[in-house]
Scaffold this active site. Structure first.
Site, PDB file in Angstrom:
ATOM      1  CB  THR A   1      -0.518   5.823  -8.280  1.00  0.00           C
ATOM      2  OG1 THR A   1      -1.131   5.661  -9.570  1.00  0.00           O
ATOM      3  CG2 THR A   1      -0.606   7.291  -7.897  1.00  0.00           C
TER       4      THR A   1
ATOM      5  CE1 TYR B   1      -5.726   6.896  -6.236  1.00  0.00           C
ATOM      6  CE2 TYR B   1      -4.708   7.145  -8.390  1.00  0.00           C
ATOM      7  CZ  TYR B   1      -4.833   6.454  -7.196  1.00  0.00           C
ATOM      8  OH  TYR B   1      -4.069   5.343  -6.965  1.00  0.00           O
TER       9      TYR B   1
END
Length: 679
Positions: free
Chosen positions: A447, A490
């Site tokens: 990501t 995250y």
């Protein structure tokens, strides 16, 4: 108004509540409404009732529950001050005190239920002699007196049974007259968690047959319910919970109560102490924070029929016997499903490994199976399930790893879950592959959050969008040499997993590469407010629902169509020998840099009407600007120019409108587009 009993009227759920848990009671009632379940079994602790706050608590709890559901109270736990042992597990010194407690409960709250369960068994060892054990003889007298009085007052009585079930115990209850003054035997059993793991579980059919034969010799009219049964997902195997639930519903009993509604909090002590046995903590349909597990999600979305449909998929083992499939973890998700479809179209055997935790992904799985019945195999399992993962990866030709907890907001609510899925799950997969003599290629979905919030970049707001003041950044975007800076749980879990993958190339020679994705969009995306924002905006538009903007809407992303993302993943596999050990930024690049408000404006043009926007404060970890420098990926992977966002956005809206049968007006300035909206 009580919710209707939907799909399975004889189904109930078990949940205990501790004094003061007003908010959790409300949350659990919402769960029951979502599940379509109208029966609840809960305990009424005699010990809690005698505390200073106890009576007030039950004065609130039982009416609150009774007005919402069909309530089955279960009376147990002796107050230590009345117990002959000084513990709540011991019998009261005066055995008739239990009947007096029942009398008070039925007088005070009896309008809210018509049946009561009596379960105040002594907690001694399993190798007792039923006929002479003094505690069990006292139990017979105590329960018998209370049951007789409850029947005299017009209440049906359930005798709660011990677990494991024992016909000798049941025969004692009959010989001492207890079965003659109860209406129902409440059977308990936990196959797969307690019973079968000790080789004592003969199956529901045989268990009930033996119990009925013994009990009805003493009371021919006795009914049988299963008042407590469940499956603990402590091994991260939620699909097994689904199977045990369906087995329970197939039993021939008057009612069944599934234990439990929510997992126990991690800091709560069970009878043996805090975390004496991990299994105690994972019986819920929902997690301790109220998030649905697979079984809860399936029930809430379509009842028992939906559970049965998903359960028809095979157990978590590859079905492609004798072949070497491509393993796609998270293969029922948005990008995973599109990749699996492309692989199957190219003639590859594909093993889709997915826990189905995300709403809607089972529809993606059905779509894949319908399109490629001979090419798609399924393993419904969690990435943390070591056994299932080892089976799935044993013969894989290549692995694409998408399985993850995908939302920043969810990671802030439950950092431990985020860590276990994203980092530990990835490490488990790496170790599984390392154990193979010749590890297969691995492409990992990372990501852009590995670069942090990019708050140090000087931005200018021009034309409703943030742009870097630095002309080089404006021209090319963020490159792979940008410093890593993990923000939010995250960002930490995905960033650490990203680095583990790259290090396993260096340390163990696993052929692997990392793609750090920006915002991917396109068909089969089921976005939410927390993740998948382009699809979320489109779905809100199609239903003409408000859209919440966190921040000012000028934040910029480089959006990439899913077809281009799939092409990049396949190219990484084909070129693994040349790119192993490298990370690539994957996005739409500067040509597809677009603000949230610009996307919304285009959606409004396509849909033909204005949308209702609500602006809210910025969220933790949100980047005001991210555009990937895609020059390394395009050169090393041999990628073509990405599809333009104005060209690609109609694909997503067309798919959504077809799936929901939405009829849209003609786009504004229809001459500017050749898109045909499904009508």
């Amino acid at each position: 108004m009580k919710p209707p009993l939907r799909k399975h009227p004889d189904l109930g759920v078990v949940e205990w509540f501790r004094p003061g848990e007003h908010d959790r009671v409300t949350r659990c009632l919402d769960h029951l409404s979502d599940l379509g379940v109208g029966r609840l079994r809960t305990h009424v602790s005699w010990a809690d009732y005698h505390t200073p706050e106890g009576r007030g608590w039950y004065d609130w709890l039982l009416p609150r529950l009774g007005e919402a559901v069909d309530l089955l109270p279960c009376l147990h736990y002796t107050p230590p001050s009345l117990s002959e042992t000084g513990r709540s597990s011991g019998p009261p010194r005066n055995l008739r005190d239990f009947a007096d407690f029942l009398d008070e409960v039925t007088d005070r709250y009896g309008e809210h239920f018509d049946t009561v369960e009596l379960w105040n068994e002594p907690n001694n060892l399993l190798d007792w002699d039923w006929r002479v054990d003094p505690d069990w003889l006292k139990f017979c007298e105590m329960i018998g007196a209370a049951a007789h009085w409850a029947q005299e007052k017009g209440f049906a009585v359930v005798l709660g049974g011990p677990c494991p079930n024992d016909t000798n115990w049941l025969n004692l209850m009959g010989e001492r007259g207890v079965l003659g003054v109860v209406d129902v035997l409440g059977v308990h059993g936990f196959p797969g968690t307690w019973d079968s793991e000790h080789a004592t579980w003969p199956g529901w059919s045989r268990t009930l047959q033996e119990l009925k034969q013994t009990a009805r010799a003493h009371n021919p009219g006795l009914d049988f319910w299963i008042t407590e049964s469940g499956y603990s997902t402590w091994r991260n195997d939620p699909f097994e919970q689904v199977g045990n639930f369906l087995d329970l519903l197939r039993t021939e009993v008057g009612r069944t109560y599934w234990y439990a509604l929510e997992d126990l909090p991690a800091d709560m002590a069970v009878q043996e102490g805090v975390h004496f046995d991990k299994r105690h903590y994972h019986f819920g349909l929902y997690t301790a924070t109220g998030q649905p597990k697979l079984l809860a999600r399936l029930l809430s979305e379509g009842g028992v029929e939906n559970v049965e449909k998903v359960a028809r998929h095979p157990v978590p083992k590859p079905a492609l016997v004798g072949r070497t499939p491509v393993l796609v973890t998270g293969g029922a998700g948005f990008i995973g499903a599109n990749l699996a479809d492309r692989l199957a179209r190219d003639g590859k055997d594909v093993l889709v490994y997915d826990s189905l935790a995300r709403p809607g992904v089972d529809a993606n799985l059905d779509w894949l199976k319908q399109r490629h019945p001979a090419k798609i195999s399924v393993a419904i399992a969690d990435i943390r399930d070591d056994g299932a993962l080892a089976d799935a990866a044993a013969d894989a030709e290549a692995v694409f790893h998408f399985a993850a907890q995908v939302a920043v907001t969810s990671s802030l609510l439950d950092p431990v879950e985020d860590f276990e899925v994203n980092l530990q799950g990835t490490l488990r997969l790496l170790e599984t592959l390392r154990r193979r003599g010749t590890p297969p290629p691995l492409v990992f979905a990372s990501t852009n959050k590995v670069y942090g919030d990019l708050g140090d970049i000087v931005l200018e707001e021009t034309g409703g969008a943030y742009r870097p003041a630095d002309p080089d950044l404006r021209a090319h975007g963020i490159g792979e040499n940008w410093p890593l800076d993990f923000h939010t749980p995250y960002g930490c879990s995905k960033g650490a997993a990203d680095q583990y993958v790259l290090d396993y190339v260096r340390s163990f020679g696993i052929p692997a590469a990392v793609l750090r994705m920006s915002c991917i969009y396109g068909p089969r995306q089921r976005g939410t407010e927390d993740q998948g924002w382009v699809a979320h905006f489109a779905r809100q538009a199609l239903t003409q629902s408000p859209i919440s903007i966190f921040g000012d809407g000028h934040q910029v992303r480089d959006v990439l169509h899913v077809d281009d993302a799939v092409a990049a993943y396949l190219a990484a596999w084909r070129r693994m020998s040349a790119i192993r050990g490298r990370a690539f930024n994957l996005g739409g690049g500067p040509d597809n840099a677009v603000s949230l408000l610009q996307i919304i404006g285009e959606i409004e043009r396509i849909c033909g009407y204005d949308l209702d926007l609500e602006f809210l404060p910025w969220r933790a970890g949100d980047q005001r600007y991210f555009v990937a420098d895609i020059r390394r990926a395009m050169g090393s992977l041999g990628l073509g120019r990405p599809k333009g966002w104005r060209e690609g956005l109609p694909d997503l809206i067309r798919w959504m409108s077809c799936e929901s049968a939405t009829v849209l007006p003609s786009p504004r300035n229809a001459a500017d587009t050749d898109m045909e909206i499904a009508r």
